[in-house]
Motif scaffolding. Structure first.
Motif, PDB file in Angstrom:
ATOM      1  N   LYS A 155       0.818  -1.218   0.000  1.00  0.00           N
ATOM      2  CA  LYS A 155       0.000   0.000   0.000  1.00  0.00           C
ATOM      3  C   LYS A 155       0.847   1.261   0.000  1.00  0.00           C
ATOM      4  CE  LYS A 155      -0.604   0.157   5.058  1.00  0.00           C
ATOM      5  NZ  LYS A 155      -1.590   0.141   6.155  1.00  0.00           N
ATOM      6  N   SER A 156       2.123   1.145   0.392  1.00  0.00           N
ATOM      7  CA  SER A 156       2.996   2.326   0.418  1.00  0.00           C
ATOM      8  C   SER A 156       3.176   2.917  -0.971  1.00  0.00           C
ATOM      9  CB  SER A 156       4.365   1.969   1.006  1.00  0.00           C
ATOM     10  OG  SER A 156       4.239   1.515   2.331  1.00  0.00           O
ATOM     11  N   PHE A 157       3.067   2.066  -2.003  1.00  0.00           N
ATOM     12  CA  PHE A 157       3.266   2.541  -3.368  1.00  0.00           C
ATOM     13  C   PHE A 157       2.054   3.311  -3.890  1.00  0.00           C
ATOM     14  CE2 PHE A 157       6.061  -1.181  -2.954  1.00  0.00           C
ATOM     15  CZ  PHE A 157       7.271  -0.571  -3.245  1.00  0.00           C
ATOM     16  N   THR A 158       0.983   3.335  -3.120  1.00  0.00           N
ATOM     17  CA  THR A 158      -0.195   4.113  -3.522  1.00  0.00           C
ATOM     18  C   THR A 158      -0.259   5.431  -2.758  1.00  0.00           C
ATOM     19  OG1 THR A 158      -1.665   3.152  -1.839  1.00  0.00           O
ATOM     20  CG2 THR A 158      -1.411   1.949  -3.926  1.00  0.00           C
ATOM     21  N   LYS A 159       0.732   5.685  -1.894  1.00  0.00           N
ATOM     22  CA  LYS A 159       0.707   6.869  -1.035  1.00  0.00           C
ATOM     23  C   LYS A 159       1.544   8.003  -1.630  1.00  0.00           C
ATOM     24  CE  LYS A 159      -1.739   4.393   1.742  1.00  0.00           C
ATOM     25  NZ  LYS A 159      -3.212   4.613   1.807  1.00  0.00           N
ATOM     26  N   GLY A 160       1.473   9.158  -0.980  1.00  0.00           N
ATOM     27  CA  GLY A 160       2.191  10.327  -1.444  1.00  0.00           C
ATOM     28  C   GLY A 160       3.696  10.186  -1.286  1.00  0.00           C
ATOM     29  N   ILE A 161       4.422  10.917  -2.129  1.00  0.00           N
ATOM     30  CA  ILE A 161       5.886  10.942  -2.086  1.00  0.00           C
ATOM     31  C   ILE A 161       6.325  12.372  -1.841  1.00  0.00           C
ATOM     32  CG2 ILE A 161       8.009  10.477  -3.365  1.00  0.00           C
ATOM     33  CD1 ILE A 161       6.453   8.400  -4.984  1.00  0.00           C
ATOM     34  N   LEU A 162       6.858  12.630  -0.656  1.00  0.00           N
ATOM     35  CA  LEU A 162       7.323  13.967  -0.302  1.00  0.00           C
ATOM     36  C   LEU A 162       8.760  14.135  -0.771  1.00  0.00           C
ATOM     37  CD1 LEU A 162       7.011  16.710   1.121  1.00  0.00           C
ATOM     38  CD2 LEU A 162       7.771  15.578   3.236  1.00  0.00           C
ATOM     39  N   MET A 163       8.976  15.054  -1.697  1.00  0.00           N
ATOM     40  CA  MET A 163      10.306  15.319  -2.235  1.00  0.00           C
ATOM     41  C   MET A 163      10.764  16.692  -1.749  1.00  0.00           C
ATOM     42  SD  MET A 163       9.647  13.879  -6.114  1.00  0.00           S
ATOM     43  CE  MET A 163      11.330  14.165  -6.644  1.00  0.00           C
ATOM     44  N   LEU A 164      11.741  16.668  -0.849  1.00  0.00           N
ATOM     45  CA  LEU A 164      12.264  17.919  -0.295  1.00  0.00           C
ATOM     46  C   LEU A 164      13.458  18.368  -1.128  1.00  0.00           C
ATOM     47  CD1 LEU A 164      11.993  17.141   3.504  1.00  0.00           C
ATOM     48  CD2 LEU A 164      10.629  18.770   2.191  1.00  0.00           C
ATOM     49  N   GLY A 165      13.164  19.142  -2.149  1.00  0.00           N
ATOM     50  CA  GLY A 165      14.214  19.614  -3.052  1.00  0.00           C
ATOM     51  C   GLY A 165      14.167  21.108  -3.211  1.00  0.00           C
ATOM     52  N   GLY A 166      14.829  21.580  -4.272  1.00  0.00           N
ATOM     53  CA  GLY A 166      14.858  23.013  -4.538  1.00  0.00           C
ATOM     54  C   GLY A 166      13.549  23.509  -5.108  1.00  0.00           C
ATOM     55  N   THR A 167      13.391  24.822  -5.140  1.00  0.00           N
ATOM     56  CA  THR A 167      12.179  25.419  -5.679  1.00  0.00           C
ATOM     57  C   THR A 167      12.052  25.159  -7.172  1.00  0.00           C
ATOM     58  OG1 THR A 167      10.996  27.512  -6.055  1.00  0.00           O
ATOM     59  CG2 THR A 167      13.393  27.618  -5.987  1.00  0.00           C
ATOM     60  N   THR A 168      10.808  24.975  -7.636  1.00  0.00           N
ATOM     61  CA  THR A 168      10.561  24.822  -9.067  1.00  0.00           C
ATOM     62  C   THR A 168      10.420  26.176  -9.749  1.00  0.00           C
ATOM     63  OG1 THR A 168       8.184  24.603  -8.663  1.00  0.00           O
ATOM     64  CG2 THR A 168       9.466  22.573  -8.793  1.00  0.00           C
ATOM     65  N   SER A 169      10.455  27.264  -8.966  1.00  0.00           N
ATOM     66  CA  SER A 169      10.479  28.609  -9.547  1.00  0.00           C
ATOM     67  C   SER A 169      11.928  28.918  -9.914  1.00  0.00           C
ATOM     68  CB  SER A 169       9.946  29.651  -8.557  1.00  0.00           C
ATOM     69  OG  SER A 169       8.567  29.499  -8.359  1.00  0.00           O
ATOM     70  N   LEU A 170      12.288  28.545 -11.109  1.00  0.00           N
ATOM     71  CA  LEU A 170      13.667  28.702 -11.552  1.00  0.00           C
ATOM     72  C   LEU A 170      13.932  30.165 -11.916  1.00  0.00           C
ATOM     73  CD1 LEU A 170      13.784  25.530 -13.818  1.00  0.00           C
ATOM     74  CD2 LEU A 170      14.376  25.718 -11.391  1.00  0.00           C
ATOM     75  N   PHE A 171      15.191  30.523 -11.893  1.00  0.00           N
ATOM     76  CA  PHE A 171      15.584  31.888 -12.218  1.00  0.00           C
ATOM     77  C   PHE A 171      15.722  32.025 -13.733  1.00  0.00           C
ATOM     78  CE2 PHE A 171      17.369  30.909  -8.020  1.00  0.00           C
ATOM     79  CZ  PHE A 171      16.749  31.895  -7.271  1.00  0.00           C
ATOM     80  N   GLU A 172      14.949  32.941 -14.322  1.00  0.00           N
ATOM     81  CA  GLU A 172      15.019  33.164 -15.761  1.00  0.00           C
ATOM     82  C   GLU A 172      16.206  34.068 -16.076  1.00  0.00           C
ATOM     83  OE1 GLU A 172      12.211  34.571 -19.519  1.00  0.00           O
ATOM     84  OE2 GLU A 172      11.431  34.607 -17.472  1.00  0.00           O
ATOM     85  N   LYS A 173      17.069  33.608 -16.964  1.00  0.00           N
ATOM     86  CA  LYS A 173      18.272  34.356 -17.332  1.00  0.00           C
ATOM     87  C   LYS A 173      18.318  34.560 -18.843  1.00  0.00           C
ATOM     88  CE  LYS A 173      20.160  34.429 -13.172  1.00  0.00           C
ATOM     89  NZ  LYS A 173      20.554  35.639 -12.440  1.00  0.00           N
ATOM     90  N   GLY A 174      17.309  35.246 -19.353  1.00  0.00           N
ATOM     91  CA  GLY A 174      17.271  35.479 -20.792  1.00  0.00           C
ATOM     92  C   GLY A 174      16.810  34.250 -21.538  1.00  0.00           C
ATOM     93  N   ASP A 175      17.774  33.541 -22.158  1.00  0.00           N
ATOM     94  CA  ASP A 175      17.431  32.385 -22.981  1.00  0.00           C
ATOM     95  C   ASP A 175      17.361  31.080 -22.205  1.00  0.00           C
ATOM     96  OD1 ASP A 175      17.300  33.950 -25.227  1.00  0.00           O
ATOM     97  OD2 ASP A 175      19.358  33.547 -25.864  1.00  0.00           O
TER      98      ASP A 175
END
Length: 477
Positions: free
Chosen positions: A107-127
């Motif tokens: 049943k663990s494979f049907t549960k949520g997966i908490l991923m503690l990583g960096g923000t998905t708001s990436l820094f836009e640097k032009g291209d």
């Protein structure tokens, strides 16, 4: 090489000719030099940052992963190609399949997966966009995975790490989490904050189905005992091997200390024996080192890992030092970094040695050490080590800690034992609150789930740390 042969890099090193050579692997090793980040960036990757396409991989780079800064450069920009993102997903699926080998409740494979990583708001640097590799991955997760992914897109977009933590802590009871992923130091902080905020005894009162913790980035051993105190029942710990340069493997067999390298996902491995023949005293690779392929390695030999990847890294040293625990299963353990070891007097002290010493201190004194770092320096015409140890325990006997560290290192490292009778004259230990280490990372803009405190401080980084202790932390260096 076939795909990259018409890139600037491929044409410069004549990939077309290499591929038609009778022994093309030998020709590749002979023709393409070893690169570290500084060399690869100065000669090739800076063009990618300037918007050029087809530099070392046949595309214009959209994403750059920022390193945590524990290597030779404080702000590495690693190209992340579409092929690499597909590779990372492929390794993730392979790891998911491998979990069938472990004693994990279905049943663990049907549960949520908490991923503690960096923000998905990436820094836009032009291209292009830049950010943590974990944030780039989370931004590109498959659609089928989104229903399992926690903390969800809304929280993961928050650029401020502390703000994300507060939201995760408050919303924790709303999720049914079965798996947690992340660097041990920061995962431990999050779990402790959840337990404290919701006034429960352990994390299983919030997440009763939590059964798996997937960790990587640093050795888990110094954290294992303190993690156990946060749990209400046993869980499965699985180590993974990831970096800004890609996803390399995972622990595939229960009860076996070893990470299985994945060999068919766009990364070609070479291994350079980590010895005085191939590396100088500062951990810099010497010209024309001897390298070995995966079928040529032997067990219990230390190797520096060298990669050629589908992100356009070629014969690229990532800085990790590994040992093979099983050549047949191509399983490794990470024992250190090429730049993060101490050998002022020939003591050859690796991060693996240091972790064993800290783990012994914790077990013998019954304390929790969350962070530590070591520096070497000249002392009375000879040499000494100074250990900075972070713990929230009170009245810790520094002399006893020093004794345990010194004895453990002498037991596990013959070179250290010999040098302690001659050139390595003294060992010093500084005990300080764990908060000092976290404040230093914050001060350097490196707070967050993917950032790690270096285990060895040398040169300018040591001076910077000592200055911080005096001016900001009020600690005598």
């Amino acid at each position: 090489m076939e795909k990259a042969k018409h890139t600037q890099f491929g044409e410069h090193y004549q990939f077309e000719d290499i591929l038609h050579a009778p022994n093309w692997v030998a020709r590749f090793r002979q023709s393409v030099p070893v690169h570290n980040y500084n060399k690869m960036h100065a000669e090739w990757w800076h063009k990618c940052l300037e918007g050029e396409a087809n530099v070392s991989w046949p595309e214009k780079i959209k994403y750059f992963a920022l390193s945590s800064g524990t290597s030779e450069s404080a702000s590495k920009h690693i190209p992340v190609t579409r092929d690499m993102l597909r590779t990372v997903k492929k390794v993730g699926v392979k790891q998911l399949y491998s979990m069938a080998n472990f004693n994990v409740p279905p049943k663990s494979f049907t549960k949520g997966i908490l991923m503690l990583g960096g923000t998905t708001s990436l820094f836009e640097k032009g291209d292009y966009y830049e950010g943590d590799m974990s944030g780039i991955q989370a931004k590109n997760i498959p659609k089928w995975f989104r229903r399992f992914y926690k903390p969800g897109s809304q929280i993961s977009r928050k650029p401020n790490w502390e703000q994300r933590i507060k939201l995760i802590v408050r919303k924790a009871p709303q999720w049914d989490v079965g798996t947690v992923c992340g660097v041990p130091a920061w995962v431990q902080i999050v779990l402790e904050e959840i337990i404290k905020y919701h006034n429960v005894k352990h994390i299983h009162e919030i997440w009763p189905n939590l059964a798996i913790y997937i960790h990587g980035g640093v050795s888990f051993e110094p954290y294992r005992e303190s993690f156990q105190r946060l749990l209400g029942k046993p869980i499965t710990f699985i180590e993974t091997y990831m970096a800004s340069e890609g996803s390399f493997g995972f622990q595939a067999r229960p009860g076996v200390k070893g990470i299985k390298l994945v060999l068919n996902t766009g990364i070609f491995y070479e291994f350079i024996p980590f010895n005085e023949e191939n590396f100088d005293a500062d951990g810099e690779v010497k010209p024309n080192p001897k390298s070995y392929m995966i079928h040529e390695v032997v067990e219990d030999q230390e190797y520096a890992v060298m990669l050629s990847t589908c992100s356009g890294a070629w014969r690229y040293l990532i800085g990790d030092v590994v040992k093979f625990t099983s050549v047949k299963e191509h399983e490794i353990v990470i024992v250190g970094r090429t730049k993060q070891f101490l050998s002022l007097a020939g003591e050859h002290m690796s991060i693996d040695n240091m972790n064993k010493a800290i783990d012994t201190v914790q077990r013998k004194l019954g304390i929790t050490i969350r962070e530590f770092t070591v520096a070497g320096f000249q002392y009375e015409n000879l040499f000494a080590h100074r250990w900075y140890i972070g713990t929230d325990a009170t009245n810790v006997d520094a002399a006893k800690v020093r004794e345990i560290i010194d004895q453990t290192l002498s037991d596990v490292n013959d070179d250290y034992a010999v040098e302690r009778t001659s050139a390595l004259k003294e060992i010093f230990v500084e005990i300080m609150p764990n908060q000092v280490f976290l404040d230093y990372l914050r001060c350097k803009g490196k707070e967050g789930a993917m950032n790690k405190f270096p285990r060895v401080l040398k040169g300018e980084k040591l001076k910077d740390w000592e200055q911080f202790l005096i001016t900001k932390a009020g600690v005598k260096a």
